[in-house]
Write a protein that holds these residues in place. Structure first.
Motif, PDB file in Angstrom:
ATOM      1  N   TYR A 190       0.973  -1.084   0.056  1.00 32.58           N
ATOM      2  CA  TYR A 190       0.016  -0.369   0.162  1.00 32.58           C
ATOM      3  C   TYR A 190       0.903   1.249   0.257  1.00 32.58           C
ATOM      4  O   TYR A 190       0.111   2.047  -0.081  1.00 32.58           O
ATOM      5  N   SER A 191       2.098   1.062   0.255  1.00 32.82           N
ATOM      6  CA  SER A 191       2.726   2.246   0.489  1.00 32.82           C
ATOM      7  C   SER A 191       4.555   1.821  -0.094  1.00 32.82           C
ATOM      8  O   SER A 191       5.027   0.391  -0.593  1.00 32.82           O
ATOM      9  N   GLU A 192       5.503   2.243  -0.898  1.00 33.84           N
ATOM     10  CA  GLU A 192       6.321   2.305  -1.051  1.00 33.84           C
ATOM     11  C   GLU A 192       6.879   1.578   0.309  1.00 33.84           C
ATOM     12  O   GLU A 192       8.367   1.192  -0.009  1.00 33.84           O
ATOM     13  N   ASN A 193       6.604   2.151   1.620  1.00 37.27           N
ATOM     14  CA  ASN A 193       8.129   1.835   2.171  1.00 37.27           C
ATOM     15  C   ASN A 193       7.489   0.550   3.407  1.00 37.27           C
ATOM     16  O   ASN A 193       7.827   0.705   4.246  1.00 37.27           O
ATOM     17  N   SER A 194       5.649  -0.175   2.855  1.00 31.84           N
ATOM     18  CA  SER A 194       5.262  -0.775   3.723  1.00 31.84           C
ATOM     19  C   SER A 194       5.611  -1.678   2.953  1.00 31.84           C
ATOM     20  O   SER A 194       6.225  -2.627   2.150  1.00 31.84           O
ATOM     21  N   ASP A 195       4.930  -3.357   4.106  1.00 31.62           N
ATOM     22  CA  ASP A 195       5.720  -4.630   4.010  1.00 31.62           C
ATOM     23  C   ASP A 195       4.346  -4.890   2.807  1.00 31.62           C
ATOM     24  O   ASP A 195       3.454  -4.232   2.847  1.00 31.62           O
ATOM     25  N   TYR A 196       4.605  -6.018   1.898  1.00 33.92           N
ATOM     26  CA  TYR A 196       3.574  -6.778   1.137  1.00 33.92           C
ATOM     27  C   TYR A 196       2.462  -6.599   2.015  1.00 33.92           C
ATOM     28  O   TYR A 196       2.462  -7.663   2.963  1.00 33.92           O
ATOM     29  N   ALA A 197       1.677  -7.039   1.767  1.00 27.27           N
ATOM     30  CA  ALA A 197       0.039  -6.580   2.356  1.00 27.27           C
ATOM     31  C   ALA A 197      -0.983  -8.611   1.532  1.00 27.27           C
ATOM     32  O   ALA A 197      -1.069  -9.035   2.232  1.00 27.27           O
ATOM     33  N   VAL A 198      -0.125  -8.599   0.114  1.00 24.32           N
ATOM     34  CA  VAL A 198      -0.644  -9.469  -0.510  1.00 24.32           C
ATOM     35  C   VAL A 198       1.034 -10.137  -1.097  1.00 24.32           C
ATOM     36  O   VAL A 198       1.593  -9.127  -1.699  1.00 24.32           O
ATOM     37  N   LYS A 199       1.974 -11.274  -0.642  1.00 21.72           N
ATOM     38  CA  LYS A 199       2.645 -11.659  -1.270  1.00 21.72           C
ATOM     39  C   LYS A 199       3.030 -13.258  -2.563  1.00 21.72           C
ATOM     40  O   LYS A 199       2.338 -14.693  -1.297  1.00 21.72           O
TER      41      LYS A 199
END
Length: 284
Positions: A11-20
């Motif tokens: 959801y943002s460049e610095n966030s972890d993947y919400a779906v991997k």
């Protein structure tokens, strides 16, 4: 009908993947369940599939067409029921369906018959803002069917419904499947998934951790058990024993030979128990 390969989303460049790295296939005419707790990534995947969220990485093919090449007529073929009801609150239930039906080029279903099918016909002229949470859920579900879609995307469609109403909607979902519709169902309710789905995927922290038919998952991960209620020393006692264990098999034989048996019930692990076994967390 739906093929998803190596899907990623953040959801943002610095966030972890919400779906991997999510991959799955749904054949035409099957109900596919995404089973996991809130925040696991279920709704994110659905939003990507229906175009609300832009695909970032991976491959999506729906009805033989790559997601990048889908045109406006794609929305003529799908129906969507969102987890959080969204509607025109100042319009009545009937007016909501009538207006929504007018957005399609194709012939749509009769709003009155849809309202009747979900138990809202008597409330057709009531403003949607005056509907209860369960009534709003039923209205959104009915709206997802108005264009007689080939593919249904249902996000927690039975959430907050009483058992009688939930049974009615489950019957409609099964009937849609029997009519050849493909259904993508997201839920944290393992009873719904077990009862409705041809195949389920367990999703946890954005990753699919197991995927198979409910029956095969139970066979693979579940321990077959026997609950025996018997009478001993003027008391009713109960014991649960597992058929995979040699010592438990011997206990079963001994109880059967020496005790007064009251009831015997075989059992199998539930999908929630299996999910906890695999992930270490519950579905609620």
């Amino acid at each position: 009908m739906i093929e998803v390969k190596n899907l990623f989303h953040k959801y943002s460049e610095n966030s972890d993947y919400a779906v991997k790295n999510v991959s799955f296939e749904i054949p035409k005419g099957e109900i596919f369940g995404f089973l996991g707790p809130s925040g696991a990534g279920k709704s994110t995947v659905q939003k990507i599939l229906i175009g609300i969220l832009k695909k970032q990485k991976g491959s999506i093919v729906i009805d033989g067409i790559n997601s990048e090449d889908l045109k406006k007529d794609f929305f003529e073929k799908i129906g969507v029921s969102f987890e959080l009801p969204n509607m025109y609150s100042k319009l009545s239930g009937y007016e909501n369906l009538k207006y929504y039906g007018g957005l399609f080029k194709k012939k749509t279903k009769d709003p009155l018959k849809l309202l009747e099918s979900v138990g809202l016909l008597q409330d057709k002229d009531k403003k949607a803002s005056d509907y209860s949470k369960g009534m709003k859920q039923r209205l959104i579900f009915a709206r997802s069917l108005i264009n007689d879609p080939d593919i249904l995307f249902l996000d927690e469609p039975l959430s907050g419904l009483d058992p009688s109403t939930a049974k009615k909607l489950k019957e409609i979902i099964i009937n849609e499947k029997n009519n050849g519709k493909t259904i993508f169902l997201t839920t944290h309710n393992m009873f719904v998934a077990d009862e409705l789905c041809d195949k389920v995927a367990f999703i946890n922290n954005g990753e699919i951790v197991a995927m198979d038919t409910p029956k095969n998952l139970k066979i693979k991960y579940g321990n077959k058990s026997v609950k025996i209620e018997y009478h001993e020393e003027n008391k009713n006692k109960e014991i649960i024993l597992f058929l995979e264990k040699t010592e438990d098999k011997e206990k079963i034989k001994k109880i059967m030979d020496t005790k007064e048996i009251l009831t015997i019930h075989s059992g199998e692990a539930t999908l929630e128990e299996i999910f906890i076994q695999i992930t270490g967390r519950g579905l609620s």
